[in-house]
Design a protein around this motif. Structure first.
Motif, PDB file in Angstrom:
ATOM      1  N   LYS A   1       5.289 -18.160  41.199  1.00  0.00           N
ATOM      2  CA  LYS A   1       5.222 -18.169  39.727  1.00  0.00           C
ATOM      3  C   LYS A   1       3.818 -18.511  39.246  1.00  0.00           C
ATOM      4  N   TRP A   2       3.249 -19.587  39.807  1.00  0.00           N
ATOM      5  CA  TRP A   2       1.942 -20.041  39.338  1.00  0.00           C
ATOM      6  C   TRP A   2       0.814 -19.148  39.848  1.00  0.00           C
ATOM      7  N   ILE A   3       0.988 -18.548  41.018  1.00  0.00           N
ATOM      8  CA  ILE A   3      -0.024 -17.590  41.478  1.00  0.00           C
ATOM      9  C   ILE A   3      -0.056 -16.389  40.540  1.00  0.00           C
ATOM     10  N   LYS A   4       1.119 -15.893  40.147  1.00  0.00           N
ATOM     11  CA  LYS A   4       1.174 -14.753  39.238  1.00  0.00           C
ATOM     12  C   LYS A   4       0.496 -15.073  37.904  1.00  0.00           C
ATOM     13  N   GLU A   5       0.579 -16.330  37.485  1.00  0.00           N
ATOM     14  CA  GLU A   5      -0.074 -16.736  36.239  1.00  0.00           C
ATOM     15  C   GLU A   5      -1.539 -17.106  36.453  1.00  0.00           C
ATOM     16  N   ARG A   6      -1.993 -17.036  37.711  1.00  0.00           N
ATOM     17  CA  ARG A   6      -3.377 -17.353  38.096  1.00  0.00           C
ATOM     18  C   ARG A   6      -3.751 -18.775  37.642  1.00  0.00           C
ATOM     19  N   ASN A   7      -2.799 -19.663  37.782  1.00  0.00           N
ATOM     20  CA  ASN A   7      -2.986 -21.062  37.390  1.00  0.00           C
ATOM     21  C   ASN A   7      -3.173 -21.879  38.668  1.00  0.00           C
TER      22      ASN A   7
ATOM     23  N   SER B   1      -8.019 -22.296  50.611  1.00  0.00           N
ATOM     24  CA  SER B   1      -7.930 -20.842  50.628  1.00  0.00           C
ATOM     25  C   SER B   1      -7.329 -20.307  49.335  1.00  0.00           C
ATOM     26  N   LEU B   2      -6.306 -20.976  48.832  1.00  0.00           N
ATOM     27  CA  LEU B   2      -5.652 -20.533  47.605  1.00  0.00           C
ATOM     28  C   LEU B   2      -6.630 -20.465  46.437  1.00  0.00           C
ATOM     29  N   GLN B   3      -7.536 -21.412  46.389  1.00  0.00           N
ATOM     30  CA  GLN B   3      -8.545 -21.410  45.327  1.00  0.00           C
ATOM     31  C   GLN B   3      -9.377 -20.127  45.370  1.00  0.00           C
ATOM     32  N   LYS B   4      -9.590 -19.599  46.588  1.00  0.00           N
ATOM     33  CA  LYS B   4     -10.396 -18.396  46.757  1.00  0.00           C
ATOM     34  C   LYS B   4      -9.584 -17.112  46.547  1.00  0.00           C
ATOM     35  N   THR B   5      -8.284 -17.162  46.805  1.00  0.00           N
ATOM     36  CA  THR B   5      -7.480 -15.928  46.803  1.00  0.00           C
ATOM     37  C   THR B   5      -6.603 -15.757  45.569  1.00  0.00           C
ATOM     38  N   ILE B   6      -6.440 -16.785  44.766  1.00  0.00           N
ATOM     39  CA  ILE B   6      -5.411 -16.760  43.721  1.00  0.00           C
ATOM     40  C   ILE B   6      -5.589 -15.608  42.733  1.00  0.00           C
ATOM     41  N   ASN B   7      -6.818 -15.215  42.485  1.00  0.00           N
ATOM     42  CA  ASN B   7      -7.049 -14.142  41.509  1.00  0.00           C
ATOM     43  C   ASN B   7      -7.013 -12.746  42.113  1.00  0.00           C
TER      44      ASN B   7
ATOM     45  N   VAL C   1       9.123 -13.447  55.863  1.00  0.00           N
ATOM     46  CA  VAL C   1       8.697 -13.414  54.463  1.00  0.00           C
ATOM     47  C   VAL C   1       7.817 -14.631  54.161  1.00  0.00           C
ATOM     48  N   ASP C   2       8.235 -15.781  54.667  1.00  0.00           N
ATOM     49  CA  ASP C   2       7.467 -17.018  54.527  1.00  0.00           C
ATOM     50  C   ASP C   2       6.052 -16.823  55.068  1.00  0.00           C
ATOM     51  N   ILE C   3       5.963 -16.286  56.284  1.00  0.00           N
ATOM     52  CA  ILE C   3       4.666 -16.068  56.921  1.00  0.00           C
ATOM     53  C   ILE C   3       3.818 -15.107  56.088  1.00  0.00           C
ATOM     54  N   HIS C   4       4.448 -14.059  55.554  1.00  0.00           N
ATOM     55  CA  HIS C   4       3.725 -13.073  54.746  1.00  0.00           C
ATOM     56  C   HIS C   4       3.071 -13.744  53.537  1.00  0.00           C
ATOM     57  N   LEU C   5       3.818 -14.593  52.835  1.00  0.00           N
ATOM     58  CA  LEU C   5       3.266 -15.274  51.665  1.00  0.00           C
ATOM     59  C   LEU C   5       2.091 -16.158  52.049  1.00  0.00           C
ATOM     60  N   HIS C   6       2.271 -16.952  53.087  1.00  0.00           N
ATOM     61  CA  HIS C   6       1.203 -17.878  53.462  1.00  0.00           C
ATOM     62  C   HIS C   6      -0.018 -17.146  54.011  1.00  0.00           C
ATOM     63  N   ARG C   7       0.185 -15.978  54.632  1.00  0.00           N
ATOM     64  CA  ARG C   7      -0.959 -15.187  55.084  1.00  0.00           C
ATOM     65  C   ARG C   7      -1.726 -14.623  53.883  1.00  0.00           C
ATOM     66  N   LEU C   8      -1.004 -14.234  52.833  1.00  0.00           N
ATOM     67  CA  LEU C   8      -1.677 -13.770  51.615  1.00  0.00           C
ATOM     68  C   LEU C   8      -2.543 -14.882  51.021  1.00  0.00           C
ATOM     69  N   ILE C   9      -2.005 -16.079  51.031  1.00  0.00           N
ATOM     70  CA  ILE C   9      -2.731 -17.222  50.477  1.00  0.00           C
ATOM     71  C   ILE C   9      -3.989 -17.517  51.290  1.00  0.00           C
ATOM     72  N   THR C  10      -3.884 -17.405  52.599  1.00  0.00           N
ATOM     73  CA  THR C  10      -4.971 -17.886  53.461  1.00  0.00           C
ATOM     74  C   THR C  10      -5.959 -16.805  53.878  1.00  0.00           C
TER      75      THR C  10
END
Length: 208
Positions: A175-181, A86-92, A121-130
């Motif tokens: 950090k790495w999501i913000k850098e889109r890495n 999912s992260l590969q699809k949402t990171i950008n 907060v944890d759940i919020h981040l992982h929901r954004l990723i997925t």
């Protein structure tokens, strides 16, 4: 909220927080008295929870499913595959402003020492990723695994040492999501989920 949704939410929360421990018999009569609804919505809620793997039926009896070391290993193997995919699809597409807000929210929850606040907060981040738009099959898999993951979250509840390590891990992911890495974000996410899995394994026996 419908009567079925009311019953579903009540029973699910009790299971996730281990108030209804593994192997607990879920009596329709008892639940009717506790929740204040009739047997039909209770039964409908139990069927929904069976679909999420939280309840099983043995004969005519509904039981809370066990949470074994083998279950937990499988849950985290599947979670890692689904979240990194999912992260590969949402990171950008995850907004930087929302990630910055999450950093502030993590800091506040940690400073407050509030595990429930931290979990949200944890759940919020992982929901954004997925949250991958227009992927109904993936969404279905995510829904099923999410109930199992949420059940394991409370195993580490109130562990200040885990919270301290977790906030560092989450900040690295952000950090790495913000850098889109994606390669580095994927590594940070995999490391975080492996650490959570190890902690859950250690604490699992405390539920017995």
């Amino acid at each position: 909220m419908s009567l079925k949704e009311q019953a579903y939410s009540y029973i699910k929360e009790k299971i996730l927080k281990n108030d209804f421990a593994a192997g607990t018999s879920l009596s329709e009569n008892s639940l009717t008295s506790e929740i204040g609804v009739s047997r039909t919505p209770i039964r409908e809620a139990l069927v929904s929870l069976m679909g999420e793997g939280l309840v099983k039926q043995v004969g005519g009896v509904y039981l809370v499913t066990p949470l074994t070391h083998e279950n937990v290993q499988e849950i985290y193997e599947l979670r890692t595959m689904l979240e990194t995919y999912s992260l590969q699809k949402t990171i950008n597409s995850i907004p930087t402003e929302e990630l910055n807000q999450l950093l502030d929210d993590f800091d506040k929850a940690f400073a407050d020492g509030d595990w429930d606040e931290y979990l949200q907060v944890d759940i919020h981040l992982h929901r954004l990723i997925t949250h991958v738009a227009n992927r109904p099959v993936l969404a279905q898999f995510q829904h099923i695994i999410r109930s199992q993951v949420d059940r394991t979250r409370y195993i580490n509840a109130n562990s200040q040492t885990r919270m301290a390590r977790s906030i560092v891990e989450h900040k690295e992911i952000i950090k790495w999501i913000k850098e889109r890495n994606y390669p580095e974000a994927k590594k940070a996410l995999e490391y975080h989920l492996q650490q959570v899995y190890q902690e859950v394994k250690l604490n699992l026996n405390n539920l017995r």
